[in-house]
Design an enzyme around this catalytic site. Sequence first.
Site, PDB file in Angstrom:
ATOM      1  N   SER A  46      -2.183   0.979 -14.668  1.00  0.00           N
ATOM      2  CA  SER A  46      -3.079   0.557 -13.601  1.00  0.00           C
ATOM      3  C   SER A  46      -4.518   0.952 -13.961  1.00  0.00           C
ATOM      4  O   SER A  46      -5.041   0.466 -14.970  1.00  0.00           O
ATOM      5  CB  SER A  46      -2.638   1.157 -12.269  1.00  0.00           C
ATOM      6  OG  SER A  46      -3.318   0.540 -11.201  1.00  0.00           O
ATOM      7  N   ASP A  65       3.215  -8.968 -10.296  1.00  0.00           N
ATOM      8  CA  ASP A  65       2.194  -8.000  -9.896  1.00  0.00           C
ATOM      9  C   ASP A  65       1.225  -8.621  -8.896  1.00  0.00           C
ATOM     10  O   ASP A  65       0.491  -9.559  -9.228  1.00  0.00           O
ATOM     11  CB  ASP A  65       1.436  -7.507 -11.128  1.00  0.00           C
ATOM     12  CG  ASP A  65       0.654  -6.227 -10.870  1.00  0.00           C
ATOM     13  OD1 ASP A  65       0.256  -6.000  -9.714  1.00  0.00           O
ATOM     14  OD2 ASP A  65       0.438  -5.458 -11.827  1.00  0.00           O
ATOM     15  N   HIS A 109       3.737  -4.275  -9.500  1.00  0.00           N
ATOM     16  CA  HIS A 109       2.685  -3.522 -10.186  1.00  0.00           C
ATOM     17  C   HIS A 109       3.218  -2.393 -11.057  1.00  0.00           C
ATOM     18  O   HIS A 109       2.496  -1.869 -11.891  1.00  0.00           O
ATOM     19  CB  HIS A 109       1.683  -2.967  -9.176  1.00  0.00           C
ATOM     20  CG  HIS A 109       0.486  -2.319  -9.802  1.00  0.00           C
ATOM     21  ND1 HIS A 109      -0.236  -2.921 -10.820  1.00  0.00           N
ATOM     22  CD2 HIS A 109      -0.114  -1.119  -9.578  1.00  0.00           C
ATOM     23  CE1 HIS A 109      -1.223  -2.122 -11.184  1.00  0.00           C
ATOM     24  NE2 HIS A 109      -1.165  -1.024 -10.457  1.00  0.00           N
TER      25      HIS A 109
END
Length: 726
Positions: free
Chosen positions: A594, A669, A701
């Site tokens: 991320s 995602d 995600h």
Amino acid sequence: MRKLLVLFLLTSIAVTAQRDLTIQEATYGQYQAFAVKNFVSPQWKPDSNTITYLSSTYASLMERSEKTNWEEKTLLTKDELTTALKNKFPQDNFTLRIFPYRYTWKNKNTISFQAAGKKSNYIVFFNTDKKEITNAIAISADASQQAISPNNKHIAALNDNNIFITSQNNKTITVTNDTDKGIVNGSDYTHRQEFGIDKGMWWSPNSDKLLYYRKDESMVGDYPLVNFGERRAVNKDIKYPMAGLKSEEVTLVVYDIVSNKHITLKTEGPKEQFLTTVTWSPDGKQIFVGVLNREQNHLKLNKYDATTGNFIKTLFEEKAPTYVEPLNNLTFVPNKNNQFLYRTEKDGYEQLYLYNTDGKLLKRLGNNDVVITEFLGFDAKSKNALYMGTANNGLDRQLYKVSLRSGKTTQLTTGSGTHNVIVNSNKTMALDRFSNTTTPNNAAIINLKNKKATSLFKADNPYTGQVTLPKMELVTITAADGKTPLNGRLIYPANFDANKKYPVMVYVYGGPHAQLVTNSWLGGASLFDYYMAQKGYVVFTVDNRGSDARGRDFEHVIHRELGKNEMADQMKGINFLKSKPFVNQDKIGVYGWSFGGFMTTSLMVNHPDVFKVGVAGGPVIDWKFYEIMYGERYMDMPQENPEGYKNTSLINGASQLEGRLLMIHGAQDNVVVQQHSMEFVQACIKAGKQLDYFLYPTHEHNVGGRDRFHLNAKIADYFETHLKRD
């Protein structure tokens, strides 16, 4: 001879008992096979000095009471609950696999929990003394969120995009009936759960009104996610408010269950503003709302009439040259309807401020550089407030008490480390679970009046006799500004030899609201970090400026130029590593997910001479593809900060890639959409740069469940193949 043989066999057994982690253990072991002894779902019974929690088998609700000298006893079993449910609802044939770990104490002898039967789902209220169900309210099996009224007689539930209220007579009221799926009522996903939003419905204190978000996202652009699991791949559109583009429009609506009327609060202003810190007044007559502009640098705390929806007044305003970030609702002082606590970092650290409902600041309740991390409530006479806060440059968590009258703060816990504390109703007793880098978990009851602690247990090291974990130590380095101390964590390779040179894996996140290094068991690291150390790597992490728990100025250096100061601090960490004679400076790799994926890719393309291998999971590549609420807070709009977006875009840096980079993304995602990594892949193709890429077709995600084994094995293998062996 026989004694020597026995000694040899015992020694051999002891040696062979110590082994390395498997990839499965490295993935979930610290929560399963090597979970430190702890209390599961601990809660204080209201108005008592009794703590409850689940048994180690999850089969029973246990209790320890001051009256019995904290001796452990069984209060209630799942079988007793099952019997009561079967008697009450024979048609549902209830069988509880475990005791409901999300139970909640409603009063000193009643718990509530959700139970799913074959035909219906219920919110159940159970008297633990009489061992009987006192009330049960049916809810839809499709309900995604619920809110129980304070009098326990009504449950508001969100089904798809509409709200329904079911009462104790199981009569259901339709609160909203929007057929347009672009209108979403009562959802906690309003403003994409930024600004501390964790609910979308609030009951009034006297249970006669329901306040809820009404989110209109019909004007927000659709974003396609492809489901590859069908015979012919199916496109699923989501609403994704992308930076610089159209945002959702949100209002707050009050529904009166007696009159069946809806009143919209008159939160006048731009339609794309954010409505935060939503709080009822204790008497249910007013509603307080933090109205934040889209630029996120100007907050107004407004008061509205709950009956008419009319604006009453602005209590105060908060402005910042960077951003204002409201994260918590107001907390009213018990028995004082005109005083509340407000949390803000406006003076440098997130702390408490006592205001009255006219907007007058009565007392600043902050303490030095302590950042409040959790508010725990008021003592019996509301003279003091209790909260958890930071210490030791953000590494520790301690319990504090502050006087509302004098503002004097007292630290109630001792011992450097992480205290995980819950307190009883009148704040005279605390369950303290304490750990640091050498202490797995010490559980104790603390009498907050005389500071006397009663030990409940001291957890053993769960790895002893099974797995030998590599050595770990916390370190301090100086940030790129030449003055700010940064917290780091160094895990040495297994069987460390100071005369050898080892490859390095840097694990990075680096973004806001995350802290990787703590003075806690394992130092805040995951077992995967230790697994890589067992494979022969130096594993290093540093919390750069921009990360959590160190105050406003520490974080806000990222404003309008994400990645710049974060990278500068990470490179100071690299200098620290290079000063160690056992570090192989030619074999340094980096991994993150991320924001950490953004940092990994940033480091790979901006410092190709240093980082030879990288794994970037779910990476942000260009902030203009990210969502409004988070992205614009830190970067402003692309129209307002074109240079900042240009300088932080990794698309422009693809041509500088030299090392081996594995990029991983979830095809579903909905946070960092796959467009990010696809744009980087295309830029690499255009620049003639090779890139390794892997897609998890069904994941969003992150990658969870059993597939996480696959992910971690892939990451480890990538470092083994391209960093260690080369």
